[in-house]
Design a protein around this motif. Structure first.
Motif, PDB file in Angstrom:
ATOM      1  N   ILE A  56       0.850  -1.195   0.000  1.00  0.00           N
ATOM      2  CA  ILE A  56       0.000   0.000   0.000  1.00  0.00           C
ATOM      3  C   ILE A  56       0.886   1.245   0.000  1.00  0.00           C
ATOM      4  CG2 ILE A  56      -1.800   1.264   1.207  1.00  0.00           C
ATOM      5  CD1 ILE A  56      -2.634  -1.311   2.551  1.00  0.00           C
ATOM      6  N   PRO A  57       0.750   2.098  -1.017  1.00  0.00           N
ATOM      7  CA  PRO A  57       1.500   3.362  -0.982  1.00  0.00           C
ATOM      8  C   PRO A  57       0.674   4.420  -0.263  1.00  0.00           C
ATOM      9  CG  PRO A  57       0.434   3.096  -3.112  1.00  0.00           C
ATOM     10  CD  PRO A  57      -0.019   1.932  -2.254  1.00  0.00           C
ATOM     11  N   TYR A  58       1.217   5.045   0.740  1.00  0.00           N
ATOM     12  CA  TYR A  58       0.480   6.099   1.443  1.00  0.00           C
ATOM     13  C   TYR A  58       0.965   7.462   0.981  1.00  0.00           C
ATOM     14  CZ  TYR A  58      -1.405   2.511   4.479  1.00  0.00           C
ATOM     15  OH  TYR A  58      -2.080   1.405   4.949  1.00  0.00           O
ATOM     16  N   PRO A  59       0.049   8.414   0.804  1.00  0.00           N
ATOM     17  CA  PRO A  59       0.468   9.754   0.372  1.00  0.00           C
ATOM     18  C   PRO A  59       1.290  10.439   1.455  1.00  0.00           C
ATOM     19  CG  PRO A  59      -1.856   9.744   0.997  1.00  0.00           C
ATOM     20  CD  PRO A  59      -1.405   8.314   1.029  1.00  0.00           C
ATOM     21  N   LEU A  60       2.168  11.295   1.027  1.00  0.00           N
ATOM     22  CA  LEU A  60       3.023  12.030   1.953  1.00  0.00           C
ATOM     23  C   LEU A  60       2.557  13.471   2.015  1.00  0.00           C
ATOM     24  CD1 LEU A  60       6.440  10.662   0.657  1.00  0.00           C
ATOM     25  CD2 LEU A  60       5.070   9.792   2.569  1.00  0.00           C
ATOM     26  N   SER A  61       2.666  14.072   3.210  1.00  0.00           N
ATOM     27  CA  SER A  61       2.228  15.459   3.344  1.00  0.00           C
ATOM     28  C   SER A  61       3.282  16.394   2.766  1.00  0.00           C
ATOM     29  CB  SER A  61       1.965  15.804   4.800  1.00  0.00           C
ATOM     30  OG  SER A  61       3.123  15.609   5.579  1.00  0.00           O
ATOM     31  N   TYR A  62       2.823  17.555   2.319  1.00  0.00           N
ATOM     32  CA  TYR A  62       3.724  18.507   1.660  1.00  0.00           C
ATOM     33  C   TYR A  62       3.718  19.835   2.407  1.00  0.00           C
ATOM     34  CZ  TYR A  62       5.576  21.633  -1.898  1.00  0.00           C
ATOM     35  OH  TYR A  62       6.322  22.565  -2.575  1.00  0.00           O
ATOM     36  N   PRO A  63       4.793  20.488   2.654  1.00  0.00           N
ATOM     37  CA  PRO A  63       6.153  19.970   2.424  1.00  0.00           C
ATOM     38  C   PRO A  63       6.619  19.169   3.632  1.00  0.00           C
ATOM     39  CG  PRO A  63       6.274  22.235   3.147  1.00  0.00           C
ATOM     40  CD  PRO A  63       4.806  21.886   3.112  1.00  0.00           C
ATOM     41  N   THR A  64       7.403  18.159   3.431  1.00  0.00           N
ATOM     42  CA  THR A  64       7.878  17.324   4.527  1.00  0.00           C
ATOM     43  C   THR A  64       9.384  17.240   4.580  1.00  0.00           C
ATOM     44  OG1 THR A  64       7.907  15.356   3.154  1.00  0.00           O
ATOM     45  CG2 THR A  64       5.856  15.869   4.305  1.00  0.00           C
ATOM     46  N   GLY A  65      10.043  17.755   3.594  1.00  0.00           N
ATOM     47  CA  GLY A  65      11.483  17.581   3.520  1.00  0.00           C
ATOM     48  C   GLY A  65      11.847  16.293   2.813  1.00  0.00           C
ATOM     49  N   SER A  66      10.821  15.499   2.498  1.00  0.00           N
ATOM     50  CA  SER A  66      11.087  14.262   1.761  1.00  0.00           C
ATOM     51  C   SER A  66      10.240  14.252   0.498  1.00  0.00           C
ATOM     52  CB  SER A  66      10.763  13.046   2.628  1.00  0.00           C
ATOM     53  OG  SER A  66       9.416  13.091   3.051  1.00  0.00           O
TER      54      SER A  66
END
Length: 795
Positions: free
Chosen positions: A102-112
């Protein structure tokens, strides 16, 4: 449909251009012989209508479409959803795993944020796959469709929240729709809905009902598939025109005009004649179409047409089988009713299985029982007009009757436990949960199509090649031997699809919403059940972090809902896993929530009643303002179950602002809410003391509830008396109970957290749920029924 038809050519041309764009972006060339079909006028019009930007330079990381749900209606900045993106990646399995991670979305901006390396990894995978293509693959629309979905689901082609695959598929669908008449101003949306599914699936009762239920759910997926096949066949459209199909619902784009209207009516008539004969009028297909101007596919008006098409179906459902009323209401000969589904129109019943005392069942129920035993390892399903195909482990026959406008048609769905069955004559091969492009290149497959199924089920250790039985589920259960039943569905999904994106509610975005919902319920739930450790979102809470929690059987999962059984304690944990996974999948958008209900039952408890009880618990959760779970006879918000401190505090202060203060809220180390308190208590209670402690805790909850009930019948002595009873009456009783625990427990450093948790007024509303949960975990055997047990714990 024939690949020489103009609609097919138009769709193929769009997908060829899409794959060519991916090849250019990845820095590779297409193999020799990959010549595009000649560009058609319809393709150019479709690209213009959907603002297609085919330049590879436009490709970027995809923003989370769910971020846009309800954002235009948010009244304050504080409830606006965060901005998330998907990491560029392909959809694929890892190692020996059967389901993709499962790919989970990443929050922006996170530094990654997505790095050049992320894009390079995806480019390398595209390059490797393109090197394996040949000139025959280049003419295979099904293969190219999968190629674009596999590599284009987490990148965009210009519009940041529209996936590459969704803009490609939408453009191809419009091009196919306009292929015969590029000047056509209007387009049609065909909508369908199978009603009566609940009655068909849930109202059965007998030994082996779990197996039959699973088969019935699968069977209805094939019925939906057959309706799609009939529409595409009669309208001469490619598969890419299916916007959505699953869970008894379907949406297909088609040319406008009388021809479509007539053919849709013909398919509806034939399918309903067949359903009426097979299921005594319990299952009905509503199928209609609605025309709209083609310019509206890129405007919010498209969602209005989507809703209007759905509403037209409601009118049909209100008049279902109106052409067969005479038969339906006429005098009918009845016989001994089937012991499984209770139909009474078959003159002769036979044993459900070859065992003494097996219940007598009708033909359909016997077929469903046999089918349930063959579903465990199905990898490919071949649709064919041939009855006998060597190597098939099971065949399902659909006999569509002759009608005034259509001939009789006999169709068989042959099931195989191999993903490359050798079948010379087939018209479609459905590859179950299969993302491996190599399998779609198999030369004997005429038209391979992926079939996504929420179908996880552990294999039985007692009955080889079958799903886990309810007797095994209770054997593996911790504490009390019970089967758990979980039902969940997304809150307000209709509103989300009709209005959620506001002005941005376009065809490609609705296609994207449908796809992402399907991924969650048909793909990711499988992954979550089969491999918990690798598929939980970061920072998720688990009662048993190292446990696999795999003694589960999916009865149904698709669309926006699910019905799952298993060892009761694992079902409970799975419910929390699903909730946390769903919240992460949708970017923690406060406008997208899910509610659920859980019931517990013995193995002999009628399954339809267990389904009703979990359904009732789910309804109560919906009635609690949604975003809730009903379990153990109580309903709370998920945040209260999980003990999300900030949300629990906010809820208290929102409702009791003048009674509680933020300063009184317990410190971080003190567990607040049901889940954390159960977690810490189950590790503290010693065998022998647990039963009396939990009994006292339940008695405390009962005392509080009785005092509040009595107060409601009397006049308050002072204004806040009810609140004092609700939040502080427990203090003396709990203090006494804690003091009676052995000194060794009270000397444990962790005990201070337990003491503070139980004496906190913020945990007072949860005493009964906490005690019930712990009591069930600590009971090793019991002779009372599931219903009696729940009632006992509630009293």
């Amino acid at each position: 449909m024939s690949n020489t038809k103009s609609a097919y050519k138009a769709a193929l041309g769009v997908f060829q251009q899409a794959v060519r764009t991916l090849a250019t972006w990845s820095g590779t060339n297409l193999p020799d012989g990959c010549e595009d079909v000649a560009s058609l006028e319809a393709m150019e019009i479709a690209k213009e209508l959907l603002s297609w930007q085919s330049e590879a330079d436009n490709i970027g990381a995809l923003r989370l479409l769910f971020d846009g749900i309800g954002s235009s209606n948010s009244e304050s900045e504080s409830i606006k959803p965060k901005r998330h993106y998907w990491q560029p990646q392909a959809i694929e399995t890892v190692g020996e795993e059967f389901y993709p991670r499962i790919p989970y979305p990443l929050s922006y901006p996170t530094g990654s944020d997505p790095t050049d390396m992320d894009f390079e990894k995806l480019k390398q995978k595209i390059q490797e796959q393109i090197r394996n293509l040949n000139k025959y693959d280049w003419q295979n629309l099904a293969l190219l469709t999968l190629f674009v979905e596999k590599f284009g689901s987490y990148i965009h082609l210009g519009e940041e929240d529209v996936a590459f695959t969704d803009i490609t598929k939408s453009t191809a669908a419009i091009a196919a729709t306009l292929a015969e008449n590029p000047e056509a101003e209007n387009i049609a949306l065909v909508a369908g809905d199978l009603s009566g599914i609940q009655n068909f699936i849930y109202t059965i009762s007998s030994d082996g009902a779990l197996k039959s239920l699973r088969a019935r759910s699968f069977y209805l997926e094939l019925v939906t598939e057959e309706v799609v096949q009939q529409l595409l066949q009669n309208l001469e459209l490619p598969r890419t025109n299916v916007v959505y199909a699953g869970g008894g619902n379907l949406y297909v784009l088609a040319p406008a005009g009388e021809d479509t209207q007539r053919k849709v009516a013909q398919v509806r008539e034939q399918i309903n004649h067949w359903l009426f004969d097979c299921f005594q009028g319990k299952v009905f297909l509503a199928l209609d179409h609605l025309e709209f101007h083609r310019n509206n596919i890129q405007s919010k008006e498209f969602s209005e047409y989507w809703s209007a098409a759905t509403k037209k179906l409601a009118k049909q459902k209100a008049r279902k089988f109106e052409n067969q009323l005479q038969t339906l209401l006429g005098k009918q000969t009845t016989y001994e009713p089937c012991r499984v589904c209770h139909r009474d129109d078959e003159p002769k019943l036979h044993p459900l299985r070859q065992e003494p005392d097996s219940p007598l069942a009708c033909k359909t129920c016997r077929e469903m029982f046999e089918l349930g035993g063959d579903l465990l390892k199905v990898k490919a399903i071949v649709r064919s007009h041939r009855k006998d195909i060597r190597g098939s482990c099971h065949s399902i026959h659909f006999q569509l009757p002759a009608t005034p406008s259509l001939n009789q048609e006999d169709i068989w769905y042959h099931l195989f436990d191999s993903d490359k069955p050798v079948v010379v004559e087939s018209d479609t091969v459905l590859l179950v949960d299969n993302w491996n492009i190599d399998n779609y290149q198999f030369k004997l497959f005429k038209n391979p199509v992926p079939l996504l199924l929420g179908n996880y089920g552990k294999e039985s250790e007692q009955e080889q090649s079958n799903f886990i039985r309810s007797e095994e589920m209770v054997e593996y259960a911790e504490g009390i031997p019970r089967v758990g039943y979980l039902r969940m569905d997304v809150d307000n999904l209709g509103t989300i699809f009709a209005q959620g994106l506001g002005e941005a509610q376009t065809l490609p975005r609705l296609t994207g919403l449908s796809r992402q919902m399907s991924y969650f319920f048909k793909v990711y739930l499988n992954s979550l059940a089969a491999n918990r450790q690798e598929n939980m979102p970061p920072n998720a809470r688990k009662l048993t972090p190292s446990a696999k929690r795999e003694n589960l059987l999916f009865i149904y999962a698709g669309g926006d809902d699910l019905f799952i059984s298993g060892s009761w304690n694992e079902v409970v944990e799975f419910a929390f896993d699903i909730y946390q996974s769903f919240r992460s999948h949708t970017g923690y958008n406060p406008n997208i929530s899910i509610s659920g209900g859980i019931s517990l039952a013995e193995t002999k408890f009628p399954l339809y009643q267990a389904a009703e009880e979990s359904g009732d618990a789910e309804e109560k959760a919906k009635g609690n303002g949604r975003d809730s779970l009903g379990m153990f006879g109580q309903v709370f918000k998920w945040d209260e179950w999980l003990g999300n401190r900030d949300r629990v505090l906010d809820a208290f202060l929102q409702n009791l602002e003048n009674y509680f203060s933020r300063e009184e809220f317990p410190q971080e180390e003190v567990p607040i809410g049901i889940f954390p308190t159960v977690d810490i208590l189950r590790n503290q209670l010693e065998i022998g003391y647990a039963r009396s402690f939990l009994r006292n805790l339940l008695a405390t909850a009962q005392l509080q509830e009785k005092a509040i009930e009595d107060l409601e019948e009397k006049q308050k002595i002072y204004p806040e008396q009810d609140k004092d009873l609700r939040y502080y009456l427990h203090l003396p009783k709990v203090a006494y109970t804690l003091a009676r625990l052995p000194q060794t427990m009270r000397d444990n450093p962790e005990f201070e957290k337990v003491r503070k948790a139980l004496l906190s007024p913020y945990n007072a509303p949860y005493f009964r749920a906490i005690a019930t949960w712990l009591e069930l975990l600590n009971r090793s055997s019991d002779t009372t029924t599931g219903k009696e047990k729940e009632e006992e714990l509630r009293s």
